[in-house]
Write a protein that holds these residues in place. Structure first.
Motif, PDB file in Angstrom:
ATOM      1  N   LYS A 164     -39.471  36.865 -64.257  1.00  0.00           N
ATOM      2  CA  LYS A 164     -39.725  35.906 -63.178  1.00  0.00           C
ATOM      3  C   LYS A 164     -40.961  35.064 -63.472  1.00  0.00           C
ATOM      4  O   LYS A 164     -40.939  33.832 -63.331  1.00  0.00           O
ATOM      5  N   GLU A 165     -42.027  35.718 -63.859  1.00  0.00           N
ATOM      6  CA  GLU A 165     -43.256  34.978 -64.144  1.00  0.00           C
ATOM      7  C   GLU A 165     -43.071  34.054 -65.346  1.00  0.00           C
ATOM      8  O   GLU A 165     -43.609  32.943 -65.371  1.00  0.00           O
ATOM      9  N   THR A 166     -42.300  34.497 -66.338  1.00  0.00           N
ATOM     10  CA  THR A 166     -42.037  33.640 -67.493  1.00  0.00           C
ATOM     11  C   THR A 166     -41.244  32.402 -67.088  1.00  0.00           C
ATOM     12  O   THR A 166     -41.564  31.272 -67.491  1.00  0.00           O
ATOM     13  N   ILE A 167     -40.206  32.617 -66.278  1.00  0.00           N
ATOM     14  CA  ILE A 167     -39.390  31.488 -65.828  1.00  0.00           C
ATOM     15  C   ILE A 167     -40.214  30.537 -64.965  1.00  0.00           C
ATOM     16  O   ILE A 167     -40.113  29.311 -65.088  1.00  0.00           O
ATOM     17  N   LYS A 168     -41.035  31.087 -64.090  1.00  0.00           N
ATOM     18  CA  LYS A 168     -41.868  30.240 -63.235  1.00  0.00           C
ATOM     19  C   LYS A 168     -42.843  29.408 -64.056  1.00  0.00           C
ATOM     20  O   LYS A 168     -43.041  28.220 -63.791  1.00  0.00           O
ATOM     21  N   ALA A 169     -43.466  30.038 -65.064  1.00  0.00           N
ATOM     22  CA  ALA A 169     -44.393  29.295 -65.911  1.00  0.00           C
ATOM     23  C   ALA A 169     -43.663  28.199 -66.685  1.00  0.00           C
ATOM     24  O   ALA A 169     -44.151  27.059 -66.803  1.00  0.00           O
ATOM     25  N   THR A 170     -42.480  28.534 -67.211  1.00  0.00           N
ATOM     26  CA  THR A 170     -41.700  27.532 -67.945  1.00  0.00           C
ATOM     27  C   THR A 170     -41.268  26.397 -67.035  1.00  0.00           C
ATOM     28  O   THR A 170     -41.336  25.212 -67.402  1.00  0.00           O
ATOM     29  N   TYR A 171     -40.824  26.730 -65.824  1.00  0.00           N
ATOM     30  CA  TYR A 171     -40.393  25.700 -64.872  1.00  0.00           C
ATOM     31  C   TYR A 171     -41.560  24.802 -64.470  1.00  0.00           C
ATOM     32  O   TYR A 171     -41.418  23.586 -64.387  1.00  0.00           O
ATOM     33  N   THR A 172     -42.727  25.411 -64.235  1.00  0.00           N
ATOM     34  CA  THR A 172     -43.896  24.611 -63.852  1.00  0.00           C
ATOM     35  C   THR A 172     -44.296  23.662 -64.976  1.00  0.00           C
ATOM     36  O   THR A 172     -44.618  22.497 -64.739  1.00  0.00           O
ATOM     37  N   ALA A 173     -44.267  24.179 -66.220  1.00  0.00           N
ATOM     38  CA  ALA A 173     -44.605  23.318 -67.357  1.00  0.00           C
ATOM     39  C   ALA A 173     -43.594  22.184 -67.509  1.00  0.00           C
ATOM     40  O   ALA A 173     -43.963  21.029 -67.754  1.00  0.00           O
ATOM     41  N   ALA A 174     -42.307  22.509 -67.371  1.00  0.00           N
ATOM     42  CA  ALA A 174     -41.278  21.470 -67.484  1.00  0.00           C
ATOM     43  C   ALA A 174     -41.403  20.443 -66.367  1.00  0.00           C
ATOM     44  O   ALA A 174     -41.221  19.239 -66.581  1.00  0.00           O
ATOM     45  N   GLN A 175     -41.721  20.915 -65.163  1.00  0.00           N
ATOM     46  CA  GLN A 175     -41.894  19.993 -64.040  1.00  0.00           C
ATOM     47  C   GLN A 175     -43.077  19.055 -64.271  1.00  0.00           C
ATOM     48  O   GLN A 175     -42.984  17.849 -64.027  1.00  0.00           O
ATOM     49  N   ALA A 176     -44.192  19.611 -64.763  1.00  0.00           N
ATOM     50  CA  ALA A 176     -45.356  18.770 -65.048  1.00  0.00           C
ATOM     51  C   ALA A 176     -45.050  17.773 -66.157  1.00  0.00           C
ATOM     52  O   ALA A 176     -45.433  16.586 -66.082  1.00  0.00           O
ATOM     53  N   GLN A 177     -44.357  18.233 -67.201  1.00  0.00           N
ATOM     54  CA  GLN A 177     -43.998  17.330 -68.299  1.00  0.00           C
ATOM     55  C   GLN A 177     -43.069  16.218 -67.811  1.00  0.00           C
ATOM     56  O   GLN A 177     -43.207  15.059 -68.211  1.00  0.00           O
ATOM     57  N   THR A 178     -42.133  16.563 -66.930  1.00  0.00           N
ATOM     58  CA  THR A 178     -41.220  15.554 -66.389  1.00  0.00           C
ATOM     59  C   THR A 178     -41.973  14.532 -65.562  1.00  0.00           C
ATOM     60  O   THR A 178     -41.727  13.321 -65.656  1.00  0.00           O
ATOM     61  N   ARG A 179     -42.899  14.991 -64.743  1.00  0.00           N
ATOM     62  CA  ARG A 179     -43.673  14.055 -63.926  1.00  0.00           C
ATOM     63  C   ARG A 179     -44.521  13.138 -64.783  1.00  0.00           C
ATOM     64  O   ARG A 179     -44.634  11.942 -64.505  1.00  0.00           O
ATOM     65  N   ILE A 180     -45.126  13.695 -65.846  1.00  0.00           N
ATOM     66  CA  ILE A 180     -45.929  12.852 -66.736  1.00  0.00           C
ATOM     67  C   ILE A 180     -45.043  11.827 -67.419  1.00  0.00           C
ATOM     68  O   ILE A 180     -45.393  10.639 -67.532  1.00  0.00           O
ATOM     69  N   GLY A 181     -43.868  12.281 -67.894  1.00  0.00           N
ATOM     70  CA  GLY A 181     -42.942  11.335 -68.532  1.00  0.00           C
ATOM     71  C   GLY A 181     -42.479  10.259 -67.579  1.00  0.00           C
ATOM     72  O   GLY A 181     -42.393   9.074 -67.946  1.00  0.00           O
ATOM     73  N   GLU A 182     -42.182  10.630 -66.335  1.00  0.00           N
ATOM     74  CA  GLU A 182     -41.763   9.633 -65.358  1.00  0.00           C
ATOM     75  C   GLU A 182     -42.897   8.664 -65.035  1.00  0.00           C
ATOM     76  O   GLU A 182     -42.663   7.473 -64.821  1.00  0.00           O
ATOM     77  N   ALA A 183     -44.130   9.187 -64.994  1.00  0.00           N
ATOM     78  CA  ALA A 183     -45.257   8.302 -64.715  1.00  0.00           C
ATOM     79  C   ALA A 183     -45.450   7.285 -65.838  1.00  0.00           C
ATOM     80  O   ALA A 183     -45.710   6.099 -65.589  1.00  0.00           O
ATOM     81  N   PHE A 184     -45.308   7.752 -67.093  1.00  0.00           N
ATOM     82  CA  PHE A 184     -45.460   6.827 -68.218  1.00  0.00           C
ATOM     83  C   PHE A 184     -44.307   5.835 -68.296  1.00  0.00           C
ATOM     84  O   PHE A 184     -44.501   4.667 -68.626  1.00  0.00           O
TER      85      PHE A 184
END
Length: 266
Positions: free
Chosen positions: A138-158
């Motif tokens: 669970k913690e691994t999936i949550k960390a991966t999801y949070t990282a992917a979400q942050a990366q997606t937001r950064i990509g969308e912002a750029f």
């Protein structure tokens, strides 16, 4: 309303509800909820193990008590028989036999509870291992999801495709369109006023013909003023020349003056 329309409305409603749920669902919250449910199940299993162990311990106490009474009756029967009281010895042995039957039943229940306790203990250990593994995953999936979400937001912002950046881009586009519209309107009004199609209430604006006439009139006034100044300068120069010539002629006719006193010779 026909059945086809109702089915279509129901399908649209379910589709929109599903989309809203997908937007509102957070996988991290779902994982935390599942982990919480597993912990609750583990607590129930542990309480079951504790209840079975308590029952087993209570049976053990009863067994010890009955076995003590059975031993006491056996001793009493032996003493009564030694004293020649066979009747008392028979009664003691009869009671001991009844107690022994109870002991046998309790021992059977004790073995059953002990087996259930071992099964529940093993199930609790296995469930504990599964819960621990699920927590790690669970913690691994949550960390991966949070990282992917942050990366997606950064990509969308750029890239400017996020909702926030989209709103900013639309605001900039509207401002540019508004500015261009105002500039075009101002230029059109200037052209109309210059051509005379629109009257200037202040009287400051002039059309092309009026401006040309004013320019010609202003040029004529300048030329007239220039001719007048030339005439004045010409007249002034003639009078000055005559004055200079008159002064020169007078100086030639009069004798030169000598400085200082004159003395006659004796």
């Amino acid at each position: 309303m026909s059945d086809g329309v109702m089915k279509r409305m129901g399908m649209i409603f379910r589709a929109k509800a599903n989309k809203a749920l997908d937007r509102a669902e957070d996988p991290r919250e779902t994982l935390d909820y599942s982990y919480q449910k597993q912990l609750e199940l583990l607590q129930k299993v542990r309480r079951g193990v504790a209840d079975v162990a308590t029952s087993r311990k209570r049976l053990e106490l009863q067994l010890n008590q009955l076995q003590g009474q059975s031993a006491k009756l056996e001793d009493q029967g032996r003493k009564a028989l030694a004293l020649g009281r066979e009747d008392l010895a028979r009664e003691a042995l009869t009671r001991r036999s009844a107690l022994q039957q109870q002991v046998t039943d309790l021992e059977t229940q004790h073995q059953t509870l002990q087996g259930e306790e071992e099964k529940l203990t093993l199930a609790s250990q296995r469930l504990q291992a599964k819960v621990d593994a699920f927590r790690t995953k669970k913690e691994t999936i949550k960390a991966t999801y949070t990282a992917a979400q942050a990366q997606t937001r950064i990509g969308e912002a750029f890239s400017g495709i996020s909702e926030e950046m989209g709103d900013v881009g639309m605001a900039i586009q509207r401002a540019e369109d508004k500015t261009a519209q105002l500039q075009a309107r101002a230029g059109a009004i200037d052209e109309l006023m210059a051509s005379g199609a629109l009257d200037d209430p202040s009287g400051m604006a002039k059309d092309d013909i009026t401006a040309e006439l004013d320019r010609l009139s202003g040029g004529s006034d300048v030329e007239l003023e220039l001719q007048r100044m030339k005439a004045e300068l010409s007249g002034g120069s003639s009078a000055g020349q005559q004055a200079i010539e008159s002064g020169q002629n007078g100086a030639a006719q009069s004798p030169p003056q000598q400085d200082g006193p004159r003395f006659d010779k004796q």
